[in-house]
Structure formats: C-alpha cells, structure tokens
Design a protein around this motif. Structure first.
Motif, PDB file in Angstrom:
ATOM      1  N   SER A   1      -5.182  18.903  -0.161  1.00 48.01           N
ATOM      2  CA  SER A   1      -6.058  19.172   0.985  1.00 48.01           C
ATOM      3  C   SER A   1      -5.748  18.238   2.147  1.00 48.01           C
ATOM      4  N   LEU A   2      -5.448  16.977   1.837  1.00 49.05           N
ATOM      5  CA  LEU A   2      -5.116  16.024   2.899  1.00 49.05           C
ATOM      6  C   LEU A   2      -3.849  16.437   3.634  1.00 49.05           C
ATOM      7  N   LEU A   3      -2.822  16.829   2.912  1.00 46.11           N
ATOM      8  CA  LEU A   3      -1.570  17.230   3.544  1.00 46.11           C
ATOM      9  C   LEU A   3      -1.719  18.530   4.328  1.00 46.11           C
ATOM     10  N   GLU A   4      -2.667  19.360   3.930  1.00 45.36           N
ATOM     11  CA  GLU A   4      -2.869  20.619   4.639  1.00 45.36           C
ATOM     12  C   GLU A   4      -3.693  20.431   5.903  1.00 45.36           C
TER      13      GLU A   4
ATOM     14  N   PRO B   1     -14.040   5.464  -3.513  1.00 42.74           N
ATOM     15  CA  PRO B   1     -13.077   5.266  -4.610  1.00 42.74           C
ATOM     16  C   PRO B   1     -12.053   6.403  -4.719  1.00 42.74           C
ATOM     17  N   LYS B   2     -12.498   7.636  -4.547  1.00 41.04           N
ATOM     18  CA  LYS B   2     -11.559   8.760  -4.602  1.00 41.04           C
ATOM     19  C   LYS B   2     -10.560   8.686  -3.454  1.00 41.04           C
ATOM     20  N   ALA B   3     -11.030   8.298  -2.277  1.00 35.20           N
ATOM     21  CA  ALA B   3     -10.139   8.205  -1.120  1.00 35.20           C
ATOM     22  C   ALA B   3      -9.054   7.157  -1.349  1.00 35.20           C
ATOM     23  N   GLU B   4      -9.424   6.021  -1.942  1.00 35.44           N
ATOM     24  CA  GLU B   4      -8.437   4.968  -2.178  1.00 35.44           C
ATOM     25  C   GLU B   4      -7.393   5.393  -3.210  1.00 35.44           C
ATOM     26  N   GLU B   5      -7.824   6.134  -4.223  1.00 37.58           N
ATOM     27  CA  GLU B   5      -6.860   6.600  -5.227  1.00 37.58           C
ATOM     28  C   GLU B   5      -5.983   7.724  -4.677  1.00 37.58           C
ATOM     29  N   ALA B   6      -6.582   8.625  -3.886  1.00 35.77           N
ATOM     30  CA  ALA B   6      -5.802   9.726  -3.316  1.00 35.77           C
ATOM     31  C   ALA B   6      -4.797   9.221  -2.276  1.00 35.77           C
ATOM     32  N   ALA B   7      -5.159   8.179  -1.533  1.00 42.06           N
ATOM     33  CA  ALA B   7      -4.255   7.642  -0.509  1.00 42.06           C
ATOM     34  C   ALA B   7      -2.967   7.131  -1.137  1.00 42.06           C
ATOM     35  N   ARG B   8      -3.087   6.511  -2.303  1.00 36.97           N
ATOM     36  CA  ARG B   8      -1.890   5.982  -2.985  1.00 36.97           C
ATOM     37  C   ARG B   8      -0.922   7.111  -3.329  1.00 36.97           C
ATOM     38  N   LEU B   9      -1.444   8.216  -3.839  1.00 37.43           N
ATOM     39  CA  LEU B   9      -0.584   9.337  -4.207  1.00 37.43           C
ATOM     40  C   LEU B   9      -0.055  10.077  -2.974  1.00 37.43           C
ATOM     41  N   ALA B  10      -0.875  10.157  -1.907  1.00 37.58           N
ATOM     42  CA  ALA B  10      -0.431  10.830  -0.686  1.00 37.58           C
ATOM     43  C   ALA B  10       0.753  10.095  -0.059  1.00 37.58           C
ATOM     44  N   GLU B  11       0.730   8.772  -0.106  1.00 39.65           N
ATOM     45  CA  GLU B  11       1.851   8.007   0.443  1.00 39.65           C
ATOM     46  C   GLU B  11       3.130   8.262  -0.362  1.00 39.65           C
ATOM     47  N   GLN B  12       2.985   8.443  -1.670  1.00 35.50           N
ATOM     48  CA  GLN B  12       4.168   8.757  -2.490  1.00 35.50           C
ATOM     49  C   GLN B  12       4.728  10.125  -2.121  1.00 35.50           C
ATOM     50  N   MET B  13       3.848  11.085  -1.830  1.00 34.33           N
ATOM     51  CA  MET B  13       4.314  12.420  -1.445  1.00 34.33           C
ATOM     52  C   MET B  13       5.054  12.373  -0.107  1.00 34.33           C
ATOM     53  N   ILE B  14       4.547  11.607   0.843  1.00 34.95           N
ATOM     54  CA  ILE B  14       5.216  11.513   2.147  1.00 34.95           C
ATOM     55  C   ILE B  14       6.562  10.815   2.008  1.00 34.95           C
ATOM     56  N   THR B  15       6.650   9.839   1.108  1.00 35.17           N
ATOM     57  CA  THR B  15       7.940   9.202   0.841  1.00 35.17           C
ATOM     58  C   THR B  15       8.941  10.207   0.290  1.00 35.17           C
ATOM     59  N   LEU B  16       8.482  11.112  -0.581  1.00 32.12           N
ATOM     60  CA  LEU B  16       9.363  12.176  -1.074  1.00 32.12           C
ATOM     61  C   LEU B  16       9.793  13.094   0.065  1.00 32.12           C
TER      62      LEU B  16
ATOM     63  N   GLY C   1       2.408   2.929   5.082  1.00 33.25           N
ATOM     64  CA  GLY C   1       1.120   2.990   5.763  1.00 33.25           C
ATOM     65  C   GLY C   1       0.915   4.316   6.472  1.00 33.25           C
ATOM     66  N   TYR C   2       1.065   5.407   5.737  1.00 33.02           N
ATOM     67  CA  TYR C   2       0.957   6.735   6.342  1.00 33.02           C
ATOM     68  C   TYR C   2      -0.482   7.251   6.357  1.00 33.02           C
ATOM     69  N   THR C   3      -1.395   6.570   5.664  1.00 28.60           N
ATOM     70  CA  THR C   3      -2.784   7.017   5.587  1.00 28.60           C
ATOM     71  C   THR C   3      -3.711   5.921   6.096  1.00 28.60           C
ATOM     72  N   ARG C   4      -4.916   6.330   6.441  1.00 26.74           N
ATOM     73  CA  ARG C   4      -5.933   5.384   6.914  1.00 26.74           C
ATOM     74  C   ARG C   4      -7.281   5.826   6.361  1.00 26.74           C
ATOM     75  N   ILE C   5      -8.094   4.862   5.932  1.00 21.87           N
ATOM     76  CA  ILE C   5      -9.415   5.139   5.370  1.00 21.87           C
ATOM     77  C   ILE C   5     -10.483   4.561   6.289  1.00 21.87           C
TER      78      ILE C   5
ATOM     79  N   GLU D   1      -7.432  10.041   6.284  1.00 24.88           N
ATOM     80  CA  GLU D   1      -6.640  10.795   7.248  1.00 24.88           C
ATOM     81  C   GLU D   1      -5.213  10.284   7.283  1.00 24.88           C
ATOM     82  N   LEU D   2      -4.326  11.137   7.784  1.00 24.68           N
ATOM     83  CA  LEU D   2      -2.949  10.739   8.056  1.00 24.68           C
ATOM     84  C   LEU D   2      -2.901  10.089   9.432  1.00 24.68           C
ATOM     85  N   VAL D   3      -2.203   8.989   9.551  1.00 22.97           N
ATOM     86  CA  VAL D   3      -2.126   8.303  10.835  1.00 22.97           C
ATOM     87  C   VAL D   3      -1.353   9.164  11.835  1.00 22.97           C
ATOM     88  N   ASP D   4      -1.688   9.016  13.097  1.00 20.90           N
ATOM     89  CA  ASP D   4      -1.037   9.730  14.204  1.00 20.90           C
ATOM     90  C   ASP D   4      -1.240  11.235  14.115  1.00 20.90           C
ATOM     91  N   ASN D   5      -2.300  11.675  13.452  1.00 22.00           N
ATOM     92  CA  ASN D   5      -2.579  13.105  13.428  1.00 22.00           C
ATOM     93  C   ASN D   5      -3.315  13.495  14.707  1.00 22.00           C
TER      94      ASN D   5
END
Length: 307
Positions: free
Chosen positions: A27-30, A39-54, A94-98, A115-119
């Motif tokens: 949902s974040l990437l979309e 707590p969910k935001a902090e855990e999801a941010a870690r995985l979202a940064e891995q996806m952007i690295t991919l 640092g692609y996400t911000r809480i 959110e994703l930074v610079d969106n």
C-alpha cells in the motif's frame, strides 16, 4: 531470557505478521503515504526501504524477489523499478519518513503516518515552507516593510537569510537537497501562498506574534530584557480565517496536497467546474518580499489571468 529478537511480534503469528507487513509495504509503494499505528509503521518502513533498494538494483534477481514479496505487483513493480528508482538514485538510504499522528480513538494506540520522502504530498516539505513564510512575515511586519529596501538581502538563498531560524534552514536544505531547481521553485511558491494567508488573518486575530510598537515613554518603563509583544503565535498546520479545509495540517496529512480541486469561477454559474485560479494580492506581495526572499526568475511575479 529471549535472544536474537530481530523485530516486533505485533501480537500475531509469523504468517499473519508477514502478510500484514507485506500488505502495508504494498500500500505504501502504491499510494506513497499511509496511516497506521506507530509500531507497524516502524516495522513496515524497514521492509519498504529494502524494496526500494531492490528497485535501484534493477536486475532480474531483484525483480523476482520484489514480485514475490509485493501483493499488488501489477501496480507497484513499474513504480518501484521506474519512478522510485530514478527518484532515489542519488540517495544512500532513508527513503521513508514517519510522522507521529496522535492516538487512535478507542484503544489509544499511537498513530503514525508513513510516507516516501520527496513524494508529491510530502508533509515535511509543506510544513517547512509554512515555517519559512511565517518567519519572513514576522520580519517583514517588525520592519514595517522596510526590509525589501535592503539591497544586500535581495538575491540571497533562503538558507542565508538572517531572520530564518537555524532549525528551519536545516529542514529547508533537507527537503530540497534532492529536488533540484524545480523543487526550490515549488518551495518558494508554497511559502508565498502561505505568507499571504497569514497576512489575510492579521485583521481578524491581530497578526503574527511580534514585538509591540512602543512610544518612547513606554519604552522607558520596560524593565530588564523583557520585550512586549503583540499578536499571537500561528502553528504550521493551523487553519486561518478564510482558508479552505484542505490547507489545514490534518487535511495535508490526509493527502489533500496531491489532490486537484475544482470550484465555481468568479462570476460564473454553479454548474461550472473549471478549476479556480486564485490571485493572492496584498501589501506583503507588493512590498517586495518575494524579491527579498531571492525567488528564482523562473517564477513569474505577474498574477495569473482571471478565468
């Protein structure tokens, strides 16, 4: 004693927890901005940064791993390996911000906006522009519009303005660092628009908090370093007199910045849906603040033509 705790369990089984986090990241990437608990935001941010690295890697292996993780690959994979990869090409991380966002009604769980930074709906970008506008208006009012006559201030960058606080300068440099010249122009536009909102509110609520104008006799009665002030303090996300609901901090957090709006033209019929072109014109605009701020020449000073 528990060892090797790598992440929160979030009160769920392993399969349920991973499916929930995959859903949040998808949902974040979309949408580039979602609201959930902290707590969910902090855990999801870690995985979202891995996806952007991919996405930045862009090879076949990265595409297969991202496709296996995301739940809505048909929508997010083109964004991940296209738009997001180009946007964050120069960033090391640092692609996400809480943003903390109060508490949820009912169980009082801490809310947060991820959110994703610079969106296009970047909350920090909007709030920093408002801070620059507020501090510049305070300086302009305290100097009675005379700061526009100081030629030494014209052409300086925002980060070189003596009346802008250090924290605001740091935030400004952070939000425009990877946006280029177009981002700086957009920032100045938002600052000018918010400054005119502040001045429109002056008559109703006494204007911004600033030093009071005292007579010579009143100044002699001031003891110590106390400086009398007038007006009131305006917050960055506050709704002002005559301002649309869409410009408040709550609406911005809800995504109103990136949504288009349509309104009836001035003098038109109620059935008209042509976007309104507002013309903000005030003594602040005509006093030369835009020039003293050092606005780029790419931004025309002429007001938009009436619809």
């Amino acid at each position: 004693m528990k060892h090797g705790i790598a992440f929160r369990k979030l009160g769920r089984t392993s399969s349920h927890r991973m499916l929930m986090l995959r859903n949040l990241v998808s949902s974040l990437l979309e949408h580039q901005q979602i609201k959930t608990t902290l707590p969910k935001a902090e855990e999801a941010a870690r995985l979202a940064e891995q996806m952007i690295t991919l996405g930045k890697k862009g090879d076949l292996s990265a595409k297969r791993r991202a496709e296996a993780f995301l739940l809505n690959g048909t929508k997010t994979l083109p964004l991940l390996f296209g738009q997001y990869a180009d946007r964050y090409r120069e960033r090391e991380g640092g692609y996400t911000r809480i943003h903390k966002f109060g508490h949820r009604q009912g169980d009082h769980a801490p809310h947060a906006i991820l959110e994703l930074v610079d969106n296009p709906r970047d909350i920090r970008f909007e709030m920093t522009a408002r801070a620059v506008a507020r501090e510049t208006v305070q300086k302009w009012l305290s100097s009675k519009g005379e700061m526009a006559k100081d030629k030494s201030l014209i052409g300086d960058a925002i980060e070189d303005k003596p009346w802008i606080r250090d924290n605001t300068k740091d935030a400004y440099l952070s939000v425009v660092k990877f946006r280029g010249e177009e981002g700086r122009i957009q920032f100045e536009k938002k600052a000018i628009e918010w400054a005119n909102h502040l001045l429109a509110d002056a008559k109703a609520n006494g204007g911004l908090l600033r030093k009071a104008e005292l007579t010579e006799e009143a100044q002699k009665k001031v003891v110590g370093l106390t400086v009398p002030k007038t007006g009131r303090r305006h917050l960055a996300g506050e709704r002002l007199i005559g301002m649309s609901d869409r410009a408040s901090g709550l609406s911005i957090a809800g995504g109103s910045v990136g949504k288009g709006r349509s309104a009836v033209n001035v003098g038109g019929s109620k059935s008209s849906t042509t976007p309104r072109q507002r013309t903000w014109k005030s003594i602040f605009w005509e006093g030369g603040w835009k020039d003293s701020l050092g606005q780029s020449k790419a931004v025309s000073s002429a007001p938009p033509a009436a619809a």
